[in-house]
Design an enzyme around this catalytic site. Structure first.
Site, PDB file in Angstrom:
ATOM      1  N   CYS A  27      38.050  35.824  44.154  1.00  0.00           N
ATOM      2  CA  CYS A  27      38.340  36.419  45.469  1.00  0.00           C
ATOM      3  C   CYS A  27      37.108  37.135  46.019  1.00  0.00           C
ATOM      4  O   CYS A  27      37.054  37.458  47.197  1.00  0.00           O
ATOM      5  CB  CYS A  27      39.529  37.381  45.397  1.00  0.00           C
ATOM      6  SG  CYS A  27      39.199  38.880  44.458  1.00  0.00           S
ATOM      7  N   CYS A  97      44.258  42.350  41.248  1.00  0.00           N
ATOM      8  CA  CYS A  97      43.548  43.509  41.784  1.00  0.00           C
ATOM      9  C   CYS A  97      43.723  44.690  40.818  1.00  0.00           C
ATOM     10  O   CYS A  97      42.787  45.467  40.610  1.00  0.00           O
ATOM     11  CB  CYS A  97      44.080  43.878  43.164  1.00  0.00           C
ATOM     12  SG  CYS A  97      44.441  42.457  44.222  1.00  0.00           S
TER      13      CYS A  97
END
Ligand code: FES
Length: 140
Positions: A27, A97
């Site tokens: 990402c 995350c």
């Protein structure tokens, strides 16, 4: 949402005792964590900078709140699952995350050991690709 809108402990620490930087290649998000650690191995201050998504901001913010004032040993027991739980859940596509937040803490602690000429304990080992694997699972 609160930690996303009003992230705690954003910034840098001059003369930090430990700095950890981790990223997710997939990402492209990057997280940097700064620790101030006193003689009794207590984390007296912690700040972070995240070049990433909202969940990366929220998970780093929560991680800093969870380890501030705690010992290094406590910080090493912090898991991404505990961060997610403290945030009362995250969408599945944002789990990686939280992995990044856990890794940032561990990498900063490892740096603190290295700066003192010591070998970091095995608890600081991170699977550098863990957050990428999590990302892949989320995006299958
Ligand atoms: Fe990759 Fe959040 S850290 S999308």
């Amino acid at each position: 949402m609160d930690h996303f809108r009003n992230p705690r402990n954003v910034g840098e620490i001059d003369g930090a005792d430990g700095i950890g930087e981790v990223g997710n290649m997939k990402c492209g998000d990057i997280m940097k964590m700064y620790l101030k650690i006193d003689g009794s191995e207590t984390i007296t201050d912690v700040k972070f900078k995240t070049f990433g998504c909202g969940a990366a901001v929220a998970t780093s913010s929560m991680a800093t709140e969870l380890i501030k004032g705690r010992t290094v040993a406590d910080a090493l027991r912090l898991t991404n699952a505990a961060v997610v739980e403290a945030l009362e859940g995250l969408p599945p596509v944002k789990i990686h995350c939280s992995v990044l937040a856990e890794q940032a803490v561990k990498t900063a602690v490892a740096d603190w050991y290295k700066k003192r000429g010591l070998t970091p304990p095995p608890e600081t080992d991170i699977d550098e690709h863990a957050s990428e694997h999590a990302y892949d699972l989320e995006h299958m």
